[in-house]
Write a protein that holds these residues in place. Structure first.
Motif, PDB file in Angstrom:
ATOM      1  N   ASN A 132      -9.479 -58.847  31.570  1.00  0.00           N
ATOM      2  CA  ASN A 132     -10.454 -59.902  31.343  1.00  0.00           C
ATOM      3  C   ASN A 132     -11.125 -60.228  32.677  1.00  0.00           C
ATOM      4  O   ASN A 132     -10.607 -61.028  33.459  1.00  0.00           O
ATOM      5  CB  ASN A 132      -9.782 -61.147  30.762  1.00  0.00           C
ATOM      6  N   LYS A 171     -11.534 -63.869  33.916  1.00  0.00           N
ATOM      7  CA  LYS A 171     -10.378 -64.644  34.355  1.00  0.00           C
ATOM      8  C   LYS A 171     -10.085 -64.350  35.828  1.00  0.00           C
ATOM      9  O   LYS A 171     -10.074 -63.200  36.248  1.00  0.00           O
ATOM     10  CB  LYS A 171      -9.171 -64.281  33.490  1.00  0.00           C
ATOM     11  N   SER A 214      -1.852 -61.861  29.318  1.00  0.00           N
ATOM     12  CA  SER A 214      -2.406 -61.629  30.650  1.00  0.00           C
ATOM     13  C   SER A 214      -1.298 -61.289  31.649  1.00  0.00           C
ATOM     14  O   SER A 214      -1.519 -60.548  32.593  1.00  0.00           O
ATOM     15  CB  SER A 214      -3.211 -62.837  31.130  1.00  0.00           C
TER      16      SER A 214
END
Length: 166
Positions: free
Chosen positions: A41, A44, A12
């Motif tokens: 994502n 998130k 990430s």
């Protein structure tokens, strides 16, 4: 004729830390190049957008031509297949990381047996750093200059000083 060996380093990277950069540098000792893959994502709650993380990583590697920074969403093994990469690098900081990463590597192997996972630890001085810790320390006014590249530090300070949308 020699084959170019490229590995995939996914994550990430929110924000990219010196631990991430350590893994990149160590990976480049074993491979001709790396694809640093920033996960998209939407579930998130990231501090930096995917595009900002890509820019931060590109800046942090100082334009090293051996490092490509790309984004992906969905299954990592599908992205590895699209990129024709058969090695995934994963960073491990502590034993607690190992259990999750070991399970993930096993699942990826089941989905795509030709993709190998290689675990690396960052250099000793960066083994305790996580993006979560860096974000929390910075948000509380702490000094994170030892944990991130100067470009990341500057952008992190800017981002922390802006009010977050709820």
């Amino acid at each position: 004729m020699a084959t170019t060996r490229i590995a995939l380093y996914p994550g990430s990277f929110d924000p990219p830390t010196n631990g991430h950069l350590s893994i990149i540098q160590r990976g480049l000792k074993m491979f001709d190049g790396l694809i640093v893959a920033v996960l998209r994502n939407p579930a998130k709650d990231a501090l930096f957008s995917v595009e900002e993380r890509v820019d931060l990583l590109r800046g942090a590697v100082n334009g090293d031509h051996r490092v490509q920074v790309k984004t992906f969403s969905g299954l990592l093994v599908k992205f590895a297949e699209e990129e024709r990469v058969n090695t995934v690098l994963r960073g491990l900081r502590a034993v607690s990381d190992f259990e999750y990463e070991f399970q993930m590597a096993g699942m990826n192997r089941q989905l795509m047996p030709d993709v190998e996972t290689l675990f690396l630890t960052p250099s000793d001085q960066y083994q305790f750093i996580s993006g979560t810790f860096v974000r929390e320390i910075a948000a509380l006014g702490g000094d994170v200059s030892k944990f991130v590249a100067p470009l990341v530090l500057s952008k992190l300070k800017d981002k922390i000083s802006q009010p977050r949308e709820e």
